[in-house]
Motif scaffolding. Structure first.
Motif, short mmCIF file in Angstrom:
data_model
loop_
_atom_site.label_atom_id
_atom_site.label_comp_id
_atom_site.label_asym_id
_atom_site.label_seq_id
_atom_site.Cartn_x
_atom_site.Cartn_y
_atom_site.Cartn_z
N VAL A 32 -3.98 -6.45 9.83
CA VAL A 32 -5.11 -5.79 9.13
C VAL A 32 -6.41 -6.52 9.45
CG1 VAL A 32 -3.57 -5.17 7.20
CG2 VAL A 32 -5.07 -7.17 7.00
N GLU A 33 -7.48 -5.81 9.18
CA GLU A 33 -8.82 -6.42 9.28
C GLU A 33 -9.41 -6.37 7.88
OE1 GLU A 33 -12.48 -5.48 12.19
OE2 GLU A 33 -10.47 -4.97 12.90
N TYR A 91 0.84 -1.20 0.00
CA TYR A 91 0.00 0.00 0.00
C TYR A 91 0.87 1.24 0.00
CZ TYR A 91 1.06 0.38 5.02
OH TYR A 91 1.69 0.50 6.22
N THR A 119 -8.61 -2.60 6.65
CA THR A 119 -8.23 -1.45 7.49
C THR A 119 -7.00 -1.90 8.27
OG1 THR A 119 -9.81 -2.19 9.15
CG2 THR A 119 -10.50 -0.36 7.75
N GLU A 165 -4.29 5.34 6.96
CA GLU A 165 -5.48 5.54 7.78
C GLU A 165 -6.78 5.18 7.04
OE1 GLU A 165 -5.04 6.41 10.92
OE2 GLU A 165 -2.89 6.52 10.53
N LEU A 166 -6.69 4.98 5.72
CA LEU A 166 -7.90 4.76 4.92
C LEU A 166 -8.32 3.30 4.94
CD1 LEU A 166 -6.96 6.82 1.69
CD2 LEU A 166 -8.10 7.62 3.79
N THR A 167 -9.54 3.06 4.49
CA THR A 167 -9.94 1.69 4.15
C THR A 167 -9.51 1.46 2.71
OG1 THR A 167 -11.79 1.70 5.67
CG2 THR A 167 -11.93 0.16 3.82
N LYS A 201 -4.68 -2.10 11.29
CA LYS A 201 -4.75 -1.93 12.76
C LYS A 201 -3.41 -1.41 13.28
CE LYS A 201 -5.97 -6.20 13.26
NZ LYS A 201 -6.18 -7.47 13.95
N SER A 251 -11.92 -5.27 1.42
CA SER A 251 -11.08 -4.10 1.74
C SER A 251 -10.38 -4.35 3.07
CB SER A 251 -11.93 -2.83 1.87
OG SER A 251 -12.48 -2.51 0.61
N GLU A 301 -1.56 6.44 2.86
CA GLU A 301 -2.97 6.03 2.92
C GLU A 301 -3.24 5.06 4.06
OE1 GLU A 301 -4.20 6.64 -1.76
OE2 GLU A 301 -3.96 4.59 -1.02
#
Ligand code: AMP
Ligand code: MG
Length: 418
Positions: free
Chosen positions: A124-125, A72, A132, A78-80, A134, A130, A76
Protein backbone atom coordinates in the motif's frame (compact mmCIF):
# COMPACT_ATOMS: atom_id res chain seq x y z
CA UNK A 1 29.53 -67.48 23.86
CA UNK A 2 31.16 -70.53 22.33
CA UNK A 3 29.26 -71.91 19.39
CA UNK A 4 30.24 -75.37 18.26
CA UNK A 5 27.76 -75.40 15.37
CA UNK A 6 29.26 -72.37 13.71
CA UNK A 7 31.15 -73.07 10.48
CA UNK A 8 33.11 -70.76 8.25
CA UNK A 9 30.27 -70.64 5.74
CA UNK A 10 27.46 -69.91 8.15
CA UNK A 11 26.88 -68.18 11.45
CA UNK A 12 23.51 -69.87 12.00
CA UNK A 13 22.52 -71.65 15.20
CA UNK A 14 19.68 -74.10 14.61
CA UNK A 15 18.42 -73.45 18.15
CA UNK A 16 17.99 -69.73 17.60
CA UNK A 17 14.80 -68.05 16.41
CA UNK A 18 14.44 -65.05 14.14
CA UNK A 19 14.22 -61.51 15.47
CA UNK A 20 10.64 -61.25 14.23
CA UNK A 21 9.62 -64.52 15.88
CA UNK A 22 11.24 -63.42 19.15
CA UNK A 23 9.57 -60.04 19.08
CA UNK A 24 6.21 -61.67 18.42
CA UNK A 25 6.58 -63.90 21.48
CA UNK A 26 7.86 -61.03 23.62
CA UNK A 27 5.13 -58.60 22.59
CA UNK A 28 2.43 -61.21 23.22
CA UNK A 29 3.67 -61.63 26.78
CA UNK A 30 3.75 -57.95 27.69
CA UNK A 31 1.02 -56.61 29.94
CA UNK A 32 -0.10 -53.10 29.17
CA UNK A 33 -0.05 -50.46 31.85
CA UNK A 34 -3.60 -49.21 32.23
CA UNK A 35 -3.40 -46.87 35.22
CA UNK A 36 -3.42 -43.22 34.34
CA UNK A 37 -2.61 -40.02 36.15
CA UNK A 38 -3.33 -36.38 35.52
CA UNK A 39 -0.24 -34.21 35.39
CA UNK A 40 0.43 -30.56 34.60
CA UNK A 41 1.06 -30.21 30.86
CA UNK A 42 4.43 -28.64 31.58
CA UNK A 43 5.49 -31.85 33.35
CA UNK A 44 4.13 -34.18 30.67
CA UNK A 45 7.22 -34.24 28.46
CA UNK A 46 8.07 -37.85 27.57
CA UNK A 47 4.79 -39.26 28.87
CA UNK A 48 2.19 -41.17 26.84
CA UNK A 49 -1.27 -39.71 26.36
CA UNK A 50 -3.89 -41.95 28.02
CA UNK A 51 -7.02 -40.65 26.27
CA UNK A 52 -8.13 -39.28 22.91
CA UNK A 53 -8.35 -35.51 23.11
CA UNK A 54 -10.75 -33.24 21.29
CA UNK A 55 -10.24 -29.56 20.93
CA UNK A 56 -12.12 -27.63 23.64
CA UNK A 57 -11.90 -24.37 21.73
CA UNK A 58 -11.44 -23.10 18.22
CA UNK A 59 -7.83 -22.16 17.49
CA UNK A 60 -7.69 -19.43 16.47
CA UNK A 61 -10.87 -18.46 18.28
CA UNK A 62 -11.30 -15.27 16.20
CA UNK A 63 -10.43 -14.27 12.65
CA UNK A 64 -6.80 -13.26 12.96
CA UNK A 65 -4.53 -11.36 10.61
CA UNK A 66 -1.60 -13.27 9.13
CA UNK A 67 0.21 -10.04 8.19
CA UNK A 68 1.09 -6.56 9.31
CA UNK A 69 -1.09 -4.46 7.03
CA UNK A 70 -4.60 -3.13 6.61
CA UNK A 71 -7.99 -4.79 7.07
CA UNK A 72 -10.48 -3.69 4.42
CA UNK A 73 -13.53 -4.63 2.36
CA UNK A 74 -12.43 -6.48 -0.80
CA UNK A 75 -15.06 -4.62 -2.82
CA UNK A 76 -13.33 -1.33 -1.91
CA UNK A 77 -9.86 -2.32 -3.12
CA UNK A 78 -9.84 0.38 -5.79
CA UNK A 79 -10.73 3.24 -3.40
CA UNK A 80 -8.55 5.43 -1.23
CA UNK A 81 -9.30 4.12 2.26
CA UNK A 82 -9.06 6.23 5.41
CA UNK A 83 -7.24 4.52 8.31
CA UNK A 84 -9.99 4.81 10.93
CA UNK A 85 -8.67 2.56 13.73
CA UNK A 86 -5.87 0.16 14.69
CA UNK A 87 -6.17 -3.50 15.66
CA UNK A 88 -3.11 -4.70 17.55
CA UNK A 89 -2.51 -8.25 18.79
CA UNK A 90 -4.43 -8.41 22.04
CA UNK A 91 -6.08 -5.03 21.41
CA UNK A 92 -8.90 -5.44 18.86
CA UNK A 93 -10.27 -2.44 16.97
CA UNK A 94 -13.97 -1.61 16.67
CA UNK A 95 -16.00 -4.04 14.56
CA UNK A 96 -17.67 -1.40 12.41
CA UNK A 97 -16.26 1.00 9.86
CA UNK A 98 -17.89 3.41 7.46
CA UNK A 99 -17.67 2.93 3.73
CA UNK A 100 -14.22 3.94 2.48
CA UNK A 101 -12.47 3.11 5.73
CA UNK A 102 -9.88 0.52 6.67
CA UNK A 103 -8.08 -0.44 9.90
CA UNK A 104 -4.39 -0.71 10.49
CA UNK A 105 -3.74 -4.30 11.69
CA UNK A 106 -0.79 -6.32 12.98
CA UNK A 107 -0.03 -10.04 12.75
CA UNK A 108 -2.17 -12.04 15.17
CA UNK A 109 -4.60 -9.15 15.75
CA UNK A 110 -8.36 -9.67 15.46
CA UNK A 111 -9.76 -8.78 12.03
CA UNK A 112 -12.74 -6.47 12.63
CA UNK A 113 -16.14 -7.75 11.46
CA UNK A 114 -16.53 -5.22 8.66
CA UNK A 115 -13.33 -6.42 6.92
CA UNK A 116 -12.99 -9.55 4.80
CA UNK A 117 -9.40 -9.17 3.58
CA UNK A 118 -5.98 -7.95 4.75
CA UNK A 119 -3.42 -6.36 2.48
CA UNK A 120 0.16 -6.44 3.67
CA UNK A 121 1.71 -3.07 4.40
CA UNK A 122 4.37 -3.38 1.66
CA UNK A 123 1.56 -3.32 -0.94
CA UNK A 124 0.00 0.00 0.00
CA UNK A 125 0.89 3.65 -0.25
CA UNK A 126 0.01 5.91 2.67
CA UNK A 127 -0.92 9.51 2.04
CA UNK A 128 -2.38 11.74 4.78
CA UNK A 129 -3.76 8.93 6.93
CA UNK A 130 -5.27 7.04 3.99
CA UNK A 131 -4.04 4.13 1.92
CA UNK A 132 -4.20 3.27 -1.74
CA UNK A 133 -3.68 -0.39 -2.52
CA UNK A 134 -0.97 -1.00 -5.13
CA UNK A 135 -1.30 -4.78 -5.20
CA UNK A 136 -4.61 -5.97 -3.82
CA UNK A 137 -5.09 -9.28 -2.05
CA UNK A 138 -7.52 -11.99 -3.12
CA UNK A 139 -10.78 -12.04 -1.20
CA UNK A 140 -10.12 -13.36 2.33
CA UNK A 141 -6.38 -13.29 1.92
CA UNK A 142 -4.19 -13.01 5.06
CA UNK A 143 -7.20 -13.69 7.27
CA UNK A 144 -6.81 -16.84 9.36
CA UNK A 145 -10.29 -18.39 9.66
CA UNK A 146 -11.70 -19.34 13.05
CA UNK A 147 -10.69 -22.91 13.92
CA UNK A 148 -8.26 -23.14 10.99
CA UNK A 149 -5.57 -24.64 13.26
CA UNK A 150 -8.04 -26.92 15.00
CA UNK A 151 -11.79 -26.69 15.34
CA UNK A 152 -13.77 -27.00 18.58
CA UNK A 153 -14.92 -30.56 19.36
CA UNK A 154 -12.79 -32.04 16.59
CA UNK A 155 -10.09 -34.69 17.29
CA UNK A 156 -6.88 -33.06 18.48
CA UNK A 157 -4.55 -35.83 19.63
CA UNK A 158 -4.85 -39.59 19.95
CA UNK A 159 -4.32 -41.89 22.90
CA UNK A 160 -0.85 -43.43 22.68
CA UNK A 161 0.75 -40.22 21.44
CA UNK A 162 4.11 -39.62 23.04
CA UNK A 163 4.15 -36.09 24.43
CA UNK A 164 7.06 -34.03 23.19
CA UNK A 165 7.64 -30.32 22.83
CA UNK A 166 5.19 -29.92 19.93
CA UNK A 167 2.41 -31.74 21.80
CA UNK A 168 3.00 -29.62 24.90
CA UNK A 169 2.79 -26.47 22.78
CA UNK A 170 -0.43 -27.70 21.17
CA UNK A 171 -2.05 -28.56 24.50
CA UNK A 172 -1.15 -25.15 25.91
CA UNK A 173 -2.38 -23.42 22.75
CA UNK A 174 -5.72 -25.08 23.43
CA UNK A 175 -5.82 -23.78 26.97
CA UNK A 176 -5.14 -27.12 28.63
CA UNK A 177 -3.05 -26.98 31.78
CA UNK A 178 -3.42 -30.65 32.79
CA UNK A 179 -3.35 -33.84 30.78
CA UNK A 180 -4.12 -37.48 31.48
CA UNK A 181 -1.17 -39.77 30.85
CA UNK A 182 -0.21 -43.39 31.50
CA UNK A 183 1.53 -43.78 34.85
CA UNK A 184 5.29 -44.32 34.66
CA UNK A 185 6.56 -47.86 34.28
CA UNK A 186 8.86 -49.19 37.04
CA UNK A 187 11.88 -50.99 35.64
CA UNK A 188 14.30 -52.83 37.91
CA UNK A 189 17.83 -53.06 36.53
CA UNK A 190 20.80 -55.06 37.77
CA UNK A 191 24.11 -56.38 36.46
CA UNK A 192 25.42 -59.87 37.11
CA UNK A 193 29.09 -60.74 37.32
CA UNK A 194 31.68 -61.47 40.01
CA UNK A 195 34.13 -59.38 38.00
CA UNK A 196 32.04 -56.19 38.13
CA UNK A 197 32.81 -53.05 40.12
CA UNK A 198 31.20 -49.64 40.23
CA UNK A 199 33.01 -46.78 38.55
CA UNK A 200 34.74 -44.65 41.16
CA UNK A 201 35.93 -47.63 43.21
CA UNK A 202 39.34 -49.35 43.13
CA UNK A 203 39.63 -52.09 40.53
CA UNK A 204 41.06 -55.44 41.72
CA UNK A 205 43.18 -57.35 39.21
CA UNK A 206 41.01 -59.25 36.75
CA UNK A 207 37.95 -57.12 37.43
CA UNK A 208 36.19 -54.61 35.19
CA UNK A 209 33.87 -51.68 35.71
CA UNK A 210 30.14 -52.16 35.23
CA UNK A 211 29.07 -50.30 32.11
CA UNK A 212 25.66 -51.86 31.61
CA UNK A 213 23.61 -50.48 34.48
CA UNK A 214 24.59 -46.97 33.49
CA UNK A 215 23.91 -47.78 29.84
CA UNK A 216 20.44 -49.10 30.61
CA UNK A 217 19.57 -46.34 33.04
CA UNK A 218 20.53 -43.79 30.37
CA UNK A 219 18.74 -45.59 27.54
CA UNK A 220 15.55 -46.16 29.49
CA UNK A 221 15.33 -43.31 31.93
CA UNK A 222 12.77 -40.68 31.07
CA UNK A 223 9.75 -39.15 32.71
CA UNK A 224 7.72 -42.19 31.59
CA UNK A 225 10.10 -44.73 33.11
CA UNK A 226 11.30 -45.04 36.70
CA UNK A 227 14.53 -47.04 36.79
CA UNK A 228 15.16 -48.88 40.04
CA UNK A 229 18.88 -49.65 40.21
CA UNK A 230 19.40 -52.93 42.08
CA UNK A 231 23.17 -52.83 41.73
CA UNK A 232 25.66 -55.57 40.95
CA UNK A 233 24.64 -59.16 41.67
CA UNK A 234 27.13 -61.98 42.21
CA UNK A 235 27.26 -65.01 39.92
CA UNK A 236 25.43 -67.38 42.22
CA UNK A 237 22.05 -69.03 42.28
CA UNK A 238 21.20 -67.64 45.69
CA UNK A 239 22.18 -64.09 44.73
CA UNK A 240 19.90 -64.32 41.71
CA UNK A 241 17.06 -65.72 43.78
CA UNK A 242 17.47 -62.82 46.23
CA UNK A 243 17.45 -60.18 43.54
CA UNK A 244 14.41 -61.66 41.80
CA UNK A 245 12.64 -61.46 45.15
CA UNK A 246 13.52 -57.75 45.31
CA UNK A 247 11.90 -57.28 41.88
CA UNK A 248 8.39 -58.18 43.04
CA UNK A 249 7.05 -54.67 42.60
CA UNK A 250 8.68 -53.90 39.27
CA UNK A 251 6.66 -53.76 36.04
CA UNK A 252 9.69 -55.05 34.14
CA UNK A 253 13.05 -56.48 35.15
CA UNK A 254 16.25 -56.18 33.12
CA UNK A 255 19.60 -57.76 33.93
CA UNK A 256 22.79 -58.12 31.98
CA UNK A 257 25.28 -60.97 31.90
CA UNK A 258 25.05 -64.61 32.85
CA UNK A 259 22.76 -65.69 30.02
CA UNK A 260 25.24 -67.77 28.04
CA UNK A 261 26.37 -71.32 28.67
CA UNK A 262 29.48 -70.61 30.78
CA UNK A 263 30.14 -72.06 34.22
CA UNK A 264 28.88 -68.89 35.92
CA UNK A 265 25.78 -68.36 33.78
CA UNK A 266 22.89 -69.04 36.13
CA UNK A 267 20.20 -66.68 34.87
CA UNK A 268 18.36 -69.14 32.67
CA UNK A 269 18.05 -72.04 35.15
CA UNK A 270 16.93 -69.68 37.92
CA UNK A 271 14.40 -68.03 35.62
CA UNK A 272 13.07 -71.43 34.55
CA UNK A 273 12.65 -72.45 38.16
CA UNK A 274 11.16 -69.20 39.53
CA UNK A 275 9.24 -68.10 36.47
CA UNK A 276 8.97 -69.06 32.85
CA UNK A 277 11.45 -68.90 30.00
CA UNK A 278 9.91 -67.79 26.70
CA UNK A 279 12.85 -66.88 24.46
CA UNK A 280 16.49 -67.86 24.48
CA UNK A 281 18.82 -67.46 21.54
CA UNK A 282 17.90 -65.13 18.75
CA UNK A 283 19.55 -65.04 15.33
CA UNK A 284 21.05 -61.62 15.91
CA UNK A 285 24.62 -60.37 16.15
CA UNK A 286 25.53 -59.17 18.64
CA UNK A 287 23.06 -60.41 21.26
CA UNK A 288 22.29 -64.02 20.39
CA UNK A 289 21.84 -65.27 24.00
CA UNK A 290 19.16 -62.68 24.81
CA UNK A 291 16.81 -64.28 27.30
CA UNK A 292 13.20 -63.30 27.81
CA UNK A 293 10.68 -64.69 30.23
CA UNK A 294 8.27 -63.89 33.01
CA UNK A 295 9.05 -63.85 36.72
CA UNK A 296 6.61 -65.29 39.23
CA UNK A 297 4.65 -62.04 39.60
CA UNK A 298 4.21 -62.06 35.79
CA UNK A 299 6.76 -59.29 35.34
CA UNK A 300 8.43 -59.43 31.90
CA UNK A 301 12.10 -60.19 32.36
CA UNK A 302 14.91 -59.45 29.91
CA UNK A 303 18.27 -61.08 30.51
CA UNK A 304 20.61 -59.19 28.22
CA UNK A 305 24.04 -60.52 27.27
CA UNK A 306 26.89 -59.06 29.33
CA UNK A 307 29.00 -57.49 26.64
CA UNK A 308 28.02 -53.82 26.66
CA UNK A 309 27.57 -53.67 22.89
CA UNK A 310 25.33 -56.74 22.95
CA UNK A 311 23.38 -55.23 25.82
CA UNK A 312 22.97 -51.96 23.93
CA UNK A 313 21.86 -53.59 20.68
CA UNK A 314 19.35 -55.86 22.38
CA UNK A 315 18.05 -53.03 24.57
CA UNK A 316 17.47 -50.93 21.46
CA UNK A 317 15.90 -53.73 19.43
CA UNK A 318 13.82 -55.44 22.10
CA UNK A 319 13.65 -53.62 25.44
CA UNK A 320 12.90 -50.08 24.32
CA UNK A 321 10.08 -51.17 21.97
CA UNK A 322 8.72 -53.43 24.74
CA UNK A 323 8.54 -50.52 27.18
CA UNK A 324 6.89 -48.32 24.57
CA UNK A 325 4.37 -51.08 23.95
CA UNK A 326 3.60 -51.54 27.65
CA UNK A 327 3.00 -47.82 27.92
CA UNK A 328 0.61 -48.00 24.96
CA UNK A 329 2.71 -45.78 22.75
CA UNK A 330 1.33 -45.80 19.21
CA UNK A 331 4.67 -45.81 17.47
CA UNK A 332 7.27 -48.15 18.93
CA UNK A 333 9.84 -48.65 16.18
CA UNK A 334 12.90 -46.70 15.17
CA UNK A 335 12.79 -45.53 11.56
CA UNK A 336 15.07 -47.16 8.98
CA UNK A 337 16.63 -45.36 6.05
CA UNK A 338 18.89 -46.31 3.13
CA UNK A 339 22.41 -44.90 2.89
CA UNK A 340 25.44 -45.53 0.69
CA UNK A 341 28.12 -47.69 2.28
CA UNK A 342 31.61 -46.19 2.31
CA UNK A 343 33.64 -49.37 2.76
CA UNK A 344 33.19 -53.09 2.26
CA UNK A 345 31.66 -55.06 5.16
CA UNK A 346 32.19 -58.75 5.80
CA UNK A 347 29.51 -60.98 7.26
CA UNK A 348 28.51 -64.63 7.40
CA UNK A 349 24.93 -65.58 6.67
CA UNK A 350 22.79 -66.94 9.49
CA UNK A 351 22.03 -63.93 11.70
CA UNK A 352 20.88 -60.37 11.29
CA UNK A 353 23.85 -58.22 12.15
CA UNK A 354 23.96 -54.71 13.58
CA UNK A 355 27.23 -52.90 12.96
CA UNK A 356 27.88 -49.65 14.77
CA UNK A 357 28.36 -46.88 12.26
CA UNK A 358 28.50 -43.20 11.50
CA UNK A 359 25.93 -41.69 9.18
CA UNK A 360 27.02 -38.49 7.47
CA UNK A 361 25.65 -36.13 4.85
CA UNK A 362 27.87 -34.68 2.12
CA UNK A 363 27.67 -31.19 0.62
CA UNK A 364 25.23 -32.42 -2.03
CA UNK A 365 22.88 -33.77 0.64
CA UNK A 366 23.65 -37.47 0.06
CA UNK A 367 23.79 -39.73 3.08
CA UNK A 368 26.67 -42.18 3.45
CA UNK A 369 27.62 -44.53 6.26
CA UNK A 370 30.89 -45.98 7.60
CA UNK A 371 31.44 -48.47 10.42
CA UNK A 372 33.11 -47.21 13.58
CA UNK A 373 35.85 -49.84 13.38
CA UNK A 374 36.35 -52.99 15.40
CA UNK A 375 32.93 -54.57 15.84
CA UNK A 376 33.64 -57.10 18.60
CA UNK A 377 30.89 -56.96 21.16
CA UNK A 378 33.18 -55.89 24.01
CA UNK A 379 34.30 -52.76 22.13
CA UNK A 380 32.25 -50.05 23.82
CA UNK A 381 34.07 -47.37 21.85
CA UNK A 382 32.44 -48.65 18.66
CA UNK A 383 29.19 -47.48 20.25
CA UNK A 384 30.01 -44.04 21.51
CA UNK A 385 31.49 -43.02 18.16
CA UNK A 386 28.37 -44.25 16.36
CA UNK A 387 25.11 -42.54 15.52
CA UNK A 388 23.44 -45.49 13.81
CA UNK A 389 23.43 -49.20 13.16
CA UNK A 390 23.94 -50.74 9.76
CA UNK A 391 21.47 -53.62 9.56
CA UNK A 392 22.68 -56.57 7.47
CA UNK A 393 20.01 -59.19 6.78
CA UNK A 394 19.99 -62.84 7.85
CA UNK A 395 21.23 -64.17 4.50
CA UNK A 396 23.58 -61.29 3.76
CA UNK A 397 27.21 -62.18 3.06
CA UNK A 398 28.32 -58.61 3.61
CA UNK A 399 28.10 -55.50 1.50
CA UNK A 400 30.33 -53.70 -0.98
CA UNK A 401 31.39 -50.07 -0.88
CA UNK A 402 28.90 -48.02 -2.89
CA UNK A 403 25.97 -50.32 -2.08
CA UNK A 404 22.85 -48.98 -0.40
CA UNK A 405 22.44 -50.47 3.08
CA UNK A 406 19.70 -50.22 5.68
CA UNK A 407 20.54 -47.91 8.54
CA UNK A 408 18.82 -47.33 11.88
CA UNK A 409 19.77 -43.89 13.14
CA UNK A 410 19.92 -43.23 16.87
CA UNK A 411 21.09 -40.30 18.90
CA UNK A 412 24.27 -41.77 20.41
CA UNK A 413 22.07 -43.79 22.76
CA UNK A 414 21.35 -40.52 24.50
CA UNK A 415 17.75 -40.50 23.39
CA UNK A 416 15.83 -42.20 26.15
CA UNK A 417 13.16 -44.77 25.63
CA UNK A 418 10.40 -42.34 24.80
P1 AMP B 1 28.48 -62.72 30.31
O1 AMP B 1 27.32 -62.42 29.43
O2 AMP B 1 28.16 -62.63 31.76
O3 AMP B 1 29.11 -64.02 29.93
O4 AMP B 1 29.55 -61.60 30.01
C1 AMP B 1 30.12 -61.45 28.74
C2 AMP B 1 31.21 -60.42 28.76
O5 AMP B 1 30.68 -59.16 29.13
C3 AMP B 1 32.30 -60.69 29.78
O6 AMP B 1 33.52 -60.27 29.23
C4 AMP B 1 31.92 -59.83 30.96
O7 AMP B 1 33.00 -59.48 31.78
C5 AMP B 1 31.34 -58.63 30.26
N1 AMP B 1 30.34 -57.96 31.09
C6 AMP B 1 29.34 -58.57 31.73
N2 AMP B 1 28.60 -57.67 32.41
C7 AMP B 1 29.17 -56.47 32.18
C8 AMP B 1 28.87 -55.15 32.61
N3 AMP B 1 27.82 -54.91 33.41
N4 AMP B 1 29.66 -54.14 32.18
C9 AMP B 1 30.71 -54.39 31.37
N5 AMP B 1 31.03 -55.61 30.92
C10 AMP B 1 30.28 -56.66 31.32
MG1 MG C 1 29.05 -63.07 33.55
Amino acid sequence: MKDSKQTMASDADPNSISIDAARKVIFEQLPSIQQTQTVPVLQAFGRVLAVDLTSAINVPSFRASAMDGYAYRHTEAELTLRIADTSLAGHPSADDASAGECHRITTGARVPDFADTVVQQENVEIVNGSITIKHGSDLGHHVRPIGSDSAKDQPLMSKGQRIGAAQIATLCAHGMSNVEVIRPINVAVFSTGDELNDAGTALPVGNIYDANRALLASMLGSSGVVVNDLGIVKDSISALEDVFERCRHADMVISSGGVSVGDADFVRPVLERLGKLHVWKIAVKPGRPLTFGKLDQQQPYFGLPGNPVSAAVTALLFVQPAIRKMLGQASIELPRILATLNSTLKKLPGRVEYQRALLEQDDLGNWSVSTTGLQDSHVVSSLHKANCFIELGFDSKGAQAGEKVTVIPFAHFADPVL
